[in-house]
Design a protein around this motif. Structure first.
Motif, short mmCIF file in Angstrom:
data_model
loop_
_atom_site.label_atom_id
_atom_site.label_comp_id
_atom_site.label_asym_id
_atom_site.label_seq_id
_atom_site.Cartn_x
_atom_site.Cartn_y
_atom_site.Cartn_z
N THR A 1 18.99 19.71 43.15
CA THR A 1 17.98 20.37 42.33
C THR A 1 17.93 19.79 40.91
O THR A 1 17.02 20.09 40.16
N GLN A 2 18.92 18.97 40.58
CA GLN A 2 18.95 18.32 39.28
C GLN A 2 18.42 16.89 39.34
O GLN A 2 17.67 16.46 38.48
N ASN B 1 20.93 15.35 32.57
CA ASN B 1 20.72 16.73 32.14
C ASN B 1 21.99 17.33 31.53
O ASN B 1 22.36 18.48 31.79
N GLU C 1 29.44 16.52 38.30
CA GLU C 1 29.78 17.85 37.80
C GLU C 1 28.67 18.87 38.01
O GLU C 1 28.85 20.06 37.71
N HIS C 2 27.53 18.45 38.53
CA HIS C 2 26.46 19.41 38.82
C HIS C 2 26.80 20.19 40.08
O HIS C 2 27.14 19.61 41.12
N ARG C 3 26.68 21.50 40.02
CA ARG C 3 27.00 22.34 41.17
C ARG C 3 25.93 22.25 42.24
O ARG C 3 26.20 22.47 43.42
N SER C 4 24.70 21.94 41.83
CA SER C 4 23.60 21.81 42.78
C SER C 4 22.85 20.52 42.48
O SER C 4 21.75 20.53 41.95
N PRO C 5 23.45 19.37 42.80
CA PRO C 5 22.89 18.08 42.35
C PRO C 5 21.49 17.79 42.86
O PRO C 5 20.69 17.17 42.15
N THR D 1 25.22 10.51 31.65
CA THR D 1 25.02 11.90 32.04
C THR D 1 23.57 12.12 32.44
O THR D 1 22.67 11.43 31.99
N HIS E 1 22.24 22.21 50.53
CA HIS E 1 22.01 23.03 49.35
C HIS E 1 21.35 24.36 49.69
O HIS E 1 20.83 25.06 48.82
N TYR F 1 26.80 13.34 36.90
CA TYR F 1 26.19 13.76 38.16
C TYR F 1 27.17 14.56 39.02
O TYR F 1 26.81 15.59 39.60
N ARG G 1 25.30 16.44 31.78
CA ARG G 1 26.63 16.30 32.37
C ARG G 1 26.65 15.19 33.42
O ARG G 1 25.60 14.82 33.95
#
Length: 323
Positions: A73-74, A61, A67-71, A59, A101, A65, A63
């Protein structure tokens, strides 16, 4: 933060990553080391969802990768600098990534300037040198201003100025902004001054995980070099079951199993004059070679007449200061 639990990847009968677990903490630069074929790139690809684990989880942060809605920015990643449309300009390549994005041209211009690409931003990527391609790949990783940065061989092809820039950038992002930075490199000298923490992998398994100084101290043998006109007397007083003394030349001893402080105190208590007292600390390269000696897939032949590889770095005290 990156967290891997029992992460495993098979390609047919080949076990590329063998049940590894590790954590990459924010606020520090974590170096990822290992020989070619050790599983580094496969691990990085699984982190960003390009390869699916055969078993286990990873995972970013909190969760996976995907599953991030804005990958962007993560997670910002540089895994293959050549993975670009060669007919596009550098600016348009970054604009296309940013558009996915809703990131505007202002941020694109910022990362172009940040990575030193201003003068070539309108040029087609297909004509870029290796170093320019690396800078573009780093710019793409930064365009989302991510909380986590994953860089595979980021200084490959860069000139000394570029290498220094990458070093300062990742250290600033980690130490000053508290971001998670995970990077690999085959340049041990650079990793030694860039990373705070190391994860070393060999044949798909983690063989070291700890602060840089700890990894070096546990994988190398410490030595004290001492020079004295009374070397024979000193050797007799230092002798013990845990101490090994090797005469290097007239008046010079190499001592294993005792610290420089201990040697100095014994000499002082015995009235023995020292002309040199030098603690020798193994380098990261020494530690890496020791840790991965059984994990290297391809061994190079010795070169006749080649100079031996340096094995220590020294902080030397001489003359009056050594007494």
């Amino acid at each position: 933060m990156i967290e891997a639990h029992d992460l495993t990847k098979r390609y047919g009968s080949k076990l590329a990553v063998d049940g590894i677990s590790f954590t990459v903490q924010p606020g520090r630069v974590t170096g990822f080391l290992g020989p070619n074929g050790a599983g580094k790139s496969t691990t990085m690809r699984m982190i960003v969802g390009l390869d699916r684990p055969t078993h286990g989880t990873v995972t970013v942060n909190g969760r996976p990768y995907a599953e991030h809605r804005s990958p962007l920015t993560q997670v910002g990643a540089l895994l293959e600098a050549k993975a670009v449309h060669t007919g596009r300009s550098a600016r348009n390549h970054l604009r296309a990534i940013a558009a996915t994005h809703g990131i505007g041209n202002k941020r694109v211009n910022e990362v172009i300037s940040m990575t030193g690409l201003d003068t070539v931003a309108k040029r087609r990527v297909g004509g870029f040198s290796l170093g320019m391609g690396q800078r573009l790949g780093i710019a793409a990783a930064l365009v989302g201003d991510p909380q986590t940065l994953i860089l595979d061989e980021p200084v490959n092809g860069l000139d000394p100025e570029g290498v220094l820039w990458v070093r300062n950038l990742v250290k600033y992002l980690a130490a000053s902004e508290g971001r998670t930075v995970f990077l690999s490199s085959h340049l041990m000298s650079e990793m030694a001054v860039t990373a705070d923490h190391l994860i070393v992998i060999g044949r798909g398994k983690i063989i070291a995980d700890g602060p840089v100084d700890t990894v070096i101290s546990e994988a190398t043998r410490s030595t004290v070099r001492v020079r004295s006109p009374q070397a024979t007397d000193l050797a007799a007083r230092l002798a013990g079951p845990a101490v090994t003394i090797t005469p290097a030349e007239d008046g010079l001893l190499e001592v294993h199993g005792a610290t420089a402080v201990e040697v100095g105190e014994i000499a002082a208590a015995s009235g023995i004059v020292l002309h040199e007292l030098t603690p020798l600390q193994g380098s990261l390269e020494d530690a890496y070679m020791s840790l991965t000696s059984d994990s290297v897939e391809y061994h190079s032949a010795e070169i006749p007449g080649a100079e031996p590889r340096a094995t220590t770095t020294a902080a030397t005290t001489t003359g009056e200061d050594a007494r």
